[in-house]
Design a protein around this motif. Sequence first.
Motif, PDB file in Angstrom:
ATOM      1  N   ASP A   3       0.689  -1.422   0.195  1.00 17.72           N
ATOM      2  CA  ASP A   3      -0.179  -0.357   0.219  1.00 17.72           C
ATOM      3  C   ASP A   3       0.932   1.178  -0.212  1.00 17.72           C
ATOM      4  OD1 ASP A   3      -2.459   2.247   0.192  1.00 17.72           O
ATOM      5  OD2 ASP A   3      -2.358   1.335   2.207  1.00 17.72           O
ATOM      6  N   GLY A   4       0.343   2.245  -0.926  1.00 16.04           N
ATOM      7  CA  GLY A   4       1.374   3.268  -0.704  1.00 16.04           C
ATOM      8  C   GLY A   4       2.293   3.550  -2.333  1.00 16.04           C
ATOM      9  N   GLY A   5       1.642   4.389  -3.016  1.00 18.60           N
ATOM     10  CA  GLY A   5       2.384   4.647  -4.563  1.00 18.60           C
ATOM     11  C   GLY A   5       1.943   3.914  -5.110  1.00 18.60           C
ATOM     12  N   LEU A   6       1.097   2.557  -4.966  1.00 15.61           N
ATOM     13  CA  LEU A   6       1.557   1.649  -6.244  1.00 15.61           C
ATOM     14  C   LEU A   6       0.431   2.096  -7.766  1.00 15.61           C
ATOM     15  CD1 LEU A   6       2.215  -1.142  -6.172  1.00 15.61           C
ATOM     16  CD2 LEU A   6       1.644   0.085  -4.137  1.00 15.61           C
ATOM     17  N   GLY A   7       1.121   2.266  -8.647  1.00 11.45           N
ATOM     18  CA  GLY A   7       0.175   2.403 -10.220  1.00 11.45           C
ATOM     19  C   GLY A   7       0.777   1.797 -10.825  1.00 11.45           C
ATOM     20  N   PRO A   8       0.463   2.596 -12.536  1.00  4.65           N
ATOM     21  CA  PRO A   8       1.193   1.468 -13.596  1.00  4.65           C
ATOM     22  C   PRO A   8       2.773   1.663 -13.793  1.00  4.65           C
ATOM     23  CG  PRO A   8      -0.627   2.876 -13.803  1.00  4.65           C
ATOM     24  CD  PRO A   8      -0.348   3.322 -12.660  1.00  4.65           C
ATOM     25  N   SER A   9       3.601   2.642 -12.683  1.00  4.27           N
ATOM     26  CA  SER A   9       4.733   2.832 -12.730  1.00  4.27           C
ATOM     27  C   SER A   9       5.288   2.106 -11.664  1.00  4.27           C
ATOM     28  CB  SER A   9       5.298   4.476 -12.979  1.00  4.27           C
ATOM     29  OG  SER A   9       5.382   4.877 -11.922  1.00  4.27           O
ATOM     30  N   THR A  10       5.039   1.572 -11.196  1.00  3.03           N
ATOM     31  CA  THR A  10       5.939   0.795  -9.796  1.00  3.03           C
ATOM     32  C   THR A  10       4.944  -0.225  -9.719  1.00  3.03           C
ATOM     33  OG1 THR A  10       3.616   2.054  -8.351  1.00  3.03           O
ATOM     34  CG2 THR A  10       5.795   2.429  -8.822  1.00  3.03           C
ATOM     35  N   ILE A  11       4.138  -1.015 -10.448  1.00  6.34           N
ATOM     36  CA  ILE A  11       3.163  -2.148  -9.942  1.00  6.34           C
ATOM     37  C   ILE A  11       4.177  -3.490 -10.319  1.00  6.34           C
ATOM     38  CG2 ILE A  11       2.207  -2.078 -12.453  1.00  6.34           C
ATOM     39  CD1 ILE A  11       0.821  -3.572  -8.785  1.00  6.34           C
ATOM     40  N   GLU A  12       4.934  -3.003 -11.302  1.00  5.21           N
ATOM     41  CA  GLU A  12       6.235  -4.299 -11.443  1.00  5.21           C
ATOM     42  C   GLU A  12       6.842  -5.148 -10.374  1.00  5.21           C
ATOM     43  OE1 GLU A  12       5.284  -6.935 -14.300  1.00  5.21           O
ATOM     44  OE2 GLU A  12       4.281  -5.617 -14.814  1.00  5.21           O
ATOM     45  N   MET A  13       7.344  -4.352  -9.407  1.00  5.12           N
ATOM     46  CA  MET A  13       8.336  -4.082  -8.931  1.00  5.12           C
ATOM     47  C   MET A  13       8.107  -5.214  -7.690  1.00  5.12           C
ATOM     48  SD  MET A  13      10.385  -0.482  -8.382  1.00  5.12           S
ATOM     49  CE  MET A  13      10.274   0.621  -8.446  1.00  5.12           C
ATOM     50  N   ALA A  14       6.573  -3.984  -7.661  1.00 13.50           N
ATOM     51  CA  ALA A  14       5.592  -5.329  -6.075  1.00 13.50           C
ATOM     52  C   ALA A  14       5.027  -6.585  -6.742  1.00 13.50           C
ATOM     53  CB  ALA A  14       4.088  -4.049  -6.138  1.00 13.50           C
ATOM     54  N   ALA A  15       4.353  -6.655  -7.651  1.00 22.61           N
ATOM     55  CA  ALA A  15       4.556  -7.746  -8.547  1.00 22.61           C
ATOM     56  C   ALA A  15       5.304  -8.877  -8.530  1.00 22.61           C
ATOM     57  CB  ALA A  15       3.422  -7.442  -9.744  1.00 22.61           C
ATOM     58  N   SER A  16       6.550  -8.522  -8.819  1.00 23.84           N
ATOM     59  CA  SER A  16       7.241  -9.370  -9.053  1.00 23.84           C
ATOM     60  C   SER A  16       8.382  -9.751  -7.691  1.00 23.84           C
ATOM     61  CB  SER A  16       8.581  -8.106  -9.931  1.00 23.84           C
ATOM     62  OG  SER A  16       8.876  -7.524  -9.806  1.00 23.84           O
ATOM     63  N   ALA A  17       7.890  -8.627  -6.794  1.00 26.08           N
ATOM     64  CA  ALA A  17       9.036  -9.249  -5.407  1.00 26.08           C
ATOM     65  C   ALA A  17       7.737 -10.273  -4.785  1.00 26.08           C
ATOM     66  CB  ALA A  17       8.843  -8.033  -5.049  1.00 26.08           C
ATOM     67  N   GLY A  18       6.667  -9.529  -4.963  1.00 26.13           N
ATOM     68  CA  GLY A  18       5.942 -11.194  -4.505  1.00 26.13           C
ATOM     69  C   GLY A  18       4.893 -10.750  -4.027  1.00 26.13           C
ATOM     70  N   ALA A  19       4.111  -9.724  -4.042  1.00 20.99           N
ATOM     71  CA  ALA A  19       2.647  -9.003  -3.401  1.00 20.99           C
ATOM     72  C   ALA A  19       1.939  -9.351  -4.529  1.00 20.99           C
ATOM     73  CB  ALA A  19       3.259  -7.186  -3.243  1.00 20.99           C
ATOM     74  N   ASN A  20       0.954 -10.196  -3.773  1.00 21.08           N
ATOM     75  CA  ASN A  20      -0.709 -10.278  -4.262  1.00 21.08           C
ATOM     76  C   ASN A  20      -1.647  -9.668  -4.703  1.00 21.08           C
ATOM     77  OD1 ASN A  20      -0.139 -11.510  -2.067  1.00 21.08           O
ATOM     78  ND2 ASN A  20      -1.970 -13.455  -2.706  1.00 21.08           N
ATOM     79  N   CYS A  21      -1.449  -8.444  -3.508  1.00 14.64           N
ATOM     80  CA  CYS A  21      -2.738  -7.782  -2.836  1.00 14.64           C
ATOM     81  C   CYS A  21      -2.258  -6.558  -3.292  1.00 14.64           C
ATOM     82  CB  CYS A  21      -2.787  -7.949  -1.709  1.00 14.64           C
ATOM     83  SG  CYS A  21      -3.518  -9.839  -0.937  1.00 14.64           S
ATOM     84  N   ILE A  22      -2.787  -5.386  -3.751  1.00 15.69           N
ATOM     85  CA  ILE A  22      -2.709  -4.324  -4.536  1.00 15.69           C
ATOM     86  C   ILE A  22      -3.447  -3.510  -3.759  1.00 15.69           C
ATOM     87  CG2 ILE A  22      -1.698  -2.846  -5.879  1.00 15.69           C
ATOM     88  CD1 ILE A  22      -0.151  -4.999  -5.623  1.00 15.69           C
ATOM     89  N   VAL A  23      -3.467  -1.983  -3.244  1.00 16.62           N
ATOM     90  CA  VAL A  23      -4.011  -1.186  -2.696  1.00 16.62           C
ATOM     91  C   VAL A  23      -3.780  -0.281  -3.258  1.00 16.62           C
ATOM     92  CG1 VAL A  23      -4.524   0.265  -0.669  1.00 16.62           C
ATOM     93  CG2 VAL A  23      -4.271  -2.226  -0.138  1.00 16.62           C
ATOM     94  N   ALA A  24      -4.331   0.305  -3.985  1.00 18.46           N
ATOM     95  CA  ALA A  24      -3.819   1.307  -4.490  1.00 18.46           C
ATOM     96  C   ALA A  24      -5.408   2.940  -5.078  1.00 18.46           C
ATOM     97  CB  ALA A  24      -4.198   0.967  -5.865  1.00 18.46           C
ATOM     98  N   GLY A  25      -5.107   4.093  -4.742  1.00 17.90           N
ATOM     99  CA  GLY A  25      -5.814   5.257  -4.129  1.00 17.90           C
ATOM    100  C   GLY A  25      -5.663   6.430  -5.502  1.00 17.90           C
ATOM    101  N   SER A  26      -4.385   7.302  -5.302  1.00 18.16           N
ATOM    102  CA  SER A  26      -4.785   7.903  -6.331  1.00 18.16           C
ATOM    103  C   SER A  26      -4.483   7.801  -7.679  1.00 18.16           C
ATOM    104  CB  SER A  26      -3.258   8.988  -5.943  1.00 18.16           C
ATOM    105  OG  SER A  26      -3.271   9.722  -4.895  1.00 18.16           O
ATOM    106  N   SER A  27      -3.763   6.560  -8.054  1.00 16.51           N
ATOM    107  CA  SER A  27      -3.492   5.883  -9.328  1.00 16.51           C
ATOM    108  C   SER A  27      -4.832   5.502  -9.739  1.00 16.51           C
ATOM    109  CB  SER A  27      -2.343   5.118  -8.927  1.00 16.51           C
ATOM    110  OG  SER A  27      -2.954   3.622  -8.835  1.00 16.51           O
ATOM    111  N   VAL A  28      -5.946   5.471  -9.242  1.00 16.56           N
ATOM    112  CA  VAL A  28      -7.094   4.850  -9.427  1.00 16.56           C
ATOM    113  C   VAL A  28      -8.164   5.635 -10.121  1.00 16.56           C
ATOM    114  CG1 VAL A  28      -9.075   3.236  -9.796  1.00 16.56           C
ATOM    115  CG2 VAL A  28      -6.617   2.565  -8.661  1.00 16.56           C
TER     116      VAL A  28
END
Length: 157
Positions: free
Chosen positions: A108-133
């Motif tokens: 949770d925090g700063g997730l969006g199109p430019s950061t999602i790959e970093m989080a997903a490839s690290a192993g995150a399987n649940c995403i919280v996105a506010g401002s980017s959505v």
Amino acid sequence: MVTNPIDYVEPMGKAGASGFTFHVEASKDNWKELIQRIKSRGMRPGVALKPGTPIGDVFPLVEAETPVEMVLVMTVAPGFGGQKFMPEMMDKVRILRKKYPSLDIEVDGGLGPSTIEMAASAGANCIVAGSSVFGAPEPAEVISLLRNSVQKAQQKC
């Protein structure tokens, strides 16, 4: 983040919440009781940790007799939307994924199109996105992109 999360378990359960995530920093003295209360109200317990908190602080909660079912790694300081994603928090996600392969790991925090790959490839399987959505001209497209990135990364595991 609240200072006495145990005070909110009953009201959240009555309101129909399916999950209850509390900050490890706010529950050091009563996390076992807190997890039991959350489960007794029919909710799924999760624990969050701020960027400055060592990852090892959540290990006892994941390994407990009555464990949390999800760990939320904050990728910004809690409290304000629109903050910049902290890529160094992905080390925590990688450690959790390696140690607990089937654990739900949320970011949770700063997730969006430019950061999602970093989080997903690290192993995150649940995403919280506010401002980017909510700030996007086409929110459904952003949600789809985030979801697809996580699904692709999980297929590689």
